[in-house]
Every structure is written in C-alpha cells, then in structure tokens.
Design a protein around this motif. Structure first.
Motif, mmCIF file in Angstrom:
data_model
loop_
_atom_site.group_PDB
_atom_site.id
_atom_site.type_symbol
_atom_site.label_atom_id
_atom_site.label_comp_id
_atom_site.label_asym_id
_atom_site.label_seq_id
_atom_site.Cartn_x
_atom_site.Cartn_y
_atom_site.Cartn_z
ATOM 1 N N ARG A 201 43.679 38.376 39.953
ATOM 2 C CA ARG A 201 44.758 38.101 40.900
ATOM 3 C C ARG A 201 46.044 38.719 40.387
ATOM 4 N NH1 ARG A 201 44.539 34.586 44.948
ATOM 5 N NH2 ARG A 201 42.563 33.518 45.314
ATOM 6 N N SER A 202 46.834 39.231 41.326
ATOM 7 C CA SER A 202 48.128 39.798 40.964
ATOM 8 C C SER A 202 49.063 39.659 42.151
ATOM 9 C CB SER A 202 47.985 41.270 40.571
ATOM 10 O OG SER A 202 49.240 41.814 40.194
ATOM 11 N N PRO B 89 48.495 47.138 39.116
ATOM 12 C CA PRO B 89 49.132 45.832 38.893
ATOM 13 C C PRO B 89 49.748 45.770 37.499
ATOM 14 C CG PRO B 89 46.864 45.599 39.731
ATOM 15 C CD PRO B 89 47.042 47.022 39.309
ATOM 16 N N ASP C 17 49.630 42.603 32.328
ATOM 17 C CA ASP C 17 49.200 41.249 31.973
ATOM 18 C C ASP C 17 48.309 40.628 33.041
ATOM 19 O OD1 ASP C 17 50.556 41.362 29.579
ATOM 20 O OD2 ASP C 17 52.393 40.454 30.394
ATOM 21 N N ASP C 18 48.285 41.199 34.257
ATOM 22 C CA ASP C 18 47.420 40.663 35.319
ATOM 23 C C ASP C 18 46.012 41.250 35.267
ATOM 24 O OD1 ASP C 18 49.565 39.233 36.223
ATOM 25 O OD2 ASP C 18 50.015 40.560 37.913
#
Length: 471
Positions: free
Chosen positions: A312-313, A365, A368-369
């Motif tokens: 998810r982002s 993205p 970190d995502d």
C-alpha cells in the motif's frame, strides 16, 4: 462452329487441367454483350477451371464480380470491369471495356494491393502474354510455383496459394493453400479495417471488459486490507488488460483480454479461477500465491501472476509480480518509475475509467512503502562506475551504440538493462544500458552520435564516470 477457336494458342500452351466446370447457357447469355466473343467461346468449349502447368484459373464472373466491385468502386458511368481469371497466387485478372472500341486486361494483386495492365486486347493477352513463357513467368514465377506445389500440394478448383507477407518481410517463406474467394474477401476486409477510425475510449473498465464476465467480477467490488484481500486489481500494458479478483476467502478470478483498437471489441479472452493463499514472509512482506492451471489455449506467460507482493502507498493498494522485482528495482533507480505497467496491478472498481497507462509505468512509490524484497534490490544511493575499456569503433555509420566495460559487475549490483549515465554537472552526456553481465566488469552499450563522415562525436573514453541515477 468448326475449326480452331480464337484462343487456340492459349489452350495449346495451357491445356485444361483436372475437373472442368461448364459455362451454362444462361451465363453465356448474360455476358454476351459484356465480354469479347473469343472468351465466351473458350468458356463454351472448355469451361472454368485450371489451365496449364502454371495453373491459371478461368473463373465464373458472377461469383467474382462482388469481390472485384469491393476492390475497385466504379461510378455508374465508369468503365465496365469483369473478373475473368486468377493466377495461382491469387492475382485477379479482369477485363475492362474502356470505350466502344478500346479494351484491356488488367491485374489486381490483393496482397500488394497493386494493379497493372497486361494487354490492350483480350485475345492478344490470352494468345501471347499468357501463352509465352518469357512473358507469363514475369508475374507467375516458376520457382515460387514449384516451391508452393512442393510445400502446399497441388491446387484444387477454387484454391490459390497464399504467401504469408509478414513472414516474407522477415525473409521467411510460408505458403499455404487457401479458398480464393475467402482470401480475397479477407484481404479486402483488412483494407476496410485499416481505413476505419480508432474506436473511442471505453467509458469504464466494465465497458471495456468482455460482457460475459462483468457480473462475476462485479461481485468482488471491495478493497479490504485484511489477511485475505478482497477486491479487484487491474493491469494495463499497451493493448492487454488483466483483471484479478479476490473474494477474501481464498478464491481468485483472473481475466485476460485485449480491446481491438478499431472496434473496441474484447478479444483473445482467457479466464482462470482457483485458490490462493497469503503468506507472511520472514521480512514482513505479504505474498499472494495463486494456483494457476494452464490449459491448451493458455499462453505460457499466463502463469507469471502466480506470486504477487501486496503493498500500500498513499492509500492505494498495489500488487507487484514477484518475478519482476529486479526489473522494477532497475526502473526505480534509473528513471524513478515502477517499470513496465504489465508488472503490477492497481486496485480498481469496474466503474472506473480504463487507465491510459504509460507502458514505462507509474511513478515509483516512496522507498519506505515498497515491499522489503524490492527495497533490498533498490540502491538508495546511485551506483558509481568507471569505464575501464572502450571497444574499437567499427566505423559503421548505422551503428548507434559502442560497447564499453566498467569496473563494477553483477556482484556489485549491476543488472541486465540497468541504465547508466553521466553524473549531473560532469560536463559529459553519456547514456547507455548494461548489455553484458559479468561478476566483476559488466559490458555497457553507450549511445553515440556521428558526424557527416561517420566519426563518433563526444563518445565514451576510459576514465569516464557513469552512475545508475543522474540525480
């Protein structure tokens, strides 16, 4: 009538072969005022069918007139055109009455879509052009005819040989026998299709997908981030679409199709359904594993979606193909995109517009995502390499790349097709891709420009620095 027929020279040079189809009295009467008497006499005496070793086919004009009229549309007061014969490779011969006293016999090649005049007199065309090997061999090549007969077998009445033009352009020869009327209709339909305007964009994903699958996929419209995701995910790459549905209870549906760019019709539809499971990897990623059982109509690539990382982002759910993570990492490092759009799925609803996806992929993205498995492949700091060897220039003006070797290899993180470029502010403007893998010193193809004499201008040199990301 006694004595020789007027087209005796044609019959002598091209004796009737095989089954004959007689010309009826009604047909002869219908064409008495449209065609020269010499041709009607030939029909009456010998009929329709194949003539000679060159397999020239005399044809029933009533069957072929609609085909010719589709190829050549004449005004009501235009010249009379009547189809009369076929070559063994499908070229149509037709008679034209130009004026009260002038006529000719012309050809129409349905593959090349070209036309030419064989003769300005029908009798001369049959008795000289079609009876003289030196002339007829110019448009019915004996070597091709021999190959066709060997590869596809002898022609039956109503058949022609078809040479695949796509393979011929690649210097490959594929010859098959085909129904002559059907082949002409299909080739003319291709022309009509090319002249059609593009289909308007579909109003929604539902409108673009095969109608027979809409109801089944509509039942999955939800997006849940629970252990078993539920919802629809779409991948669009050029003209291919892939729609994935998860029911949240361990069952999936996967639909493949493409939309015809002229009609919008959903084509080449393939559908799979079965179980899936979600596992948590040691690195904390969520990996979906689909059980895809290929069938006879499957493409081998249909199984490439068996393992997908869920991420998810920015509130958006994405599925990333596990087998494409290295390509994604290369794209993220080189151009800040997620790579080819066929390598990932976006969460969607059927009422959403069909995305006009850039085939190079969406913007990447935030780091970190990304799944941990992808993070491990992305170099947060650009790789820095130095050219240690430059191949000799061949001097070929058409050669737009020059191979170099750099001081890093696969053991240092270089990957096939990874872009490398000059650092910003270096005063150099080199750009290329990793083309040859090596543990210590990979080969890189560098784009080059040449002057009017063909010499490379500003090309790569030993000591030039290349990085995996210009920023």
């Amino acid at each position: 009538m006694f004595g020789r027929i007027r087209l005796h020279a044609f019959v002598k040079a091209n004796p009737p072969q095989g089954e004959r189809i007689p010309a009826t009295a009604e047909l002869l009467a219908r064409h008495a005022d449209r065609l020269p008497a010499a041709l009607l006499e030939l029909w009456r005496k010998h009929g329709f069918g194949l003539y000679g070793r060159r397999q020239i086919s005399l044809i029933d004009p009533d069957l072929w007139q609609p085909v010719l009229d589709r190829w050549i549309v004449s005004p009501p007061d235009g010249a009379l055109r009547v189809p009369i014969a076929l070559t063994p490779f499908g070229t149509l011969l037709f008679y034209r009455r130009l004026t009260a006293t002038d006529e000719d016999v012309a050809t129409l090649n349905p593959v090349t879509r070209s036309s030419s005049v064989l003769s300005w007199d029908l009798a001369e065309c049959f008795n000289r052009v079609l009876s003289d090997p030196a002339q007829v061999d110019e448009f019915i090549r004996p070597d091709m005819l021999e190959v066709a007969a060997r590869e596809a077998g002898p022609l039956a009445p109503g058949e022609v040989y078809h040479v695949d033009p796509m393979l011929l352009s690649m210097q490959m020869l594929k010859i098959t026998r085909a129904d002559a009327l059907a082949l002409h209709r299909d080739l003319r339909a291709q022309v009509d299709r090319e002249q059609m305007p593009p289909a308007p964009p579909a109003a929604s994903i539902a409108a673009a997908m095969p109608a027979s699958h809409r109801a089944a996929f509509a039942a999955f419209e939800a997006d849940d981030a629970a252990a078993h995701p539920r919802g629809l995910f779409l991948s669009v790459y050029i003209d291919w679409r892939r729609l994935l549905a998860f029911d949240g209870e361990g069952r999936y549906r996967l639909l493949f199709w493409k939309n015809d760019h002229k009609t919008g019709e959903a084509l080449e539809v393939r559908h799979y359904e079965g179980p899936y499971r979600v596992q948590q990897t040691a690195a904390g990623d969520r990996l979906l594993e689909l059980d895809i059982a290929l069938r006879r109509d499957s493409l081998g690539s249909d199984a490439n979606d068996e393992r997908l990382y869920l991420m998810r982002s920015g509130g958006q759910a994405l599925l990333l193909k596990a087998d494409s993570l290295e390509d994604m990492a290369t794209a993220i490092g080189g151009r800040g995109s997620l790579g080819r759009s066929e390598d990932y799925f976006r969460a969607v609803r059927l009422g959403d517009p069909l995305p006009d996806e850039d085939s190079d992929g969406m913007a990447a993205p935030p780091f970190d995502d990304l799944p941990a498995a992808l993070q491990a492949l992305v170099h947060r700091e650009p790789l820095r390499t130095t050219i240690v060897e430059v191949a000799a220039d061949t001097g070929d003006a058409d050669d737009e790349t020059l191979m170099v070797r750099v001081d890093l290899g696969s053991s240092s993180g270089l990957r096939m097709n990874m872009p490398l470029m000059s650092p910003k502010g270096s005063g150099r403007d080199l750009y290329g891709w990793v083309w040859e893998m090596d543990e210590a010193r990979c080969g890189v193809g560098i784009e080059v420009e040449r002057d009017a004499a063909g010499r490379i201008v500003g090309g790569p040199q030993v000591g030039d620095v290349l990085v995996s990301r210009a920023d």
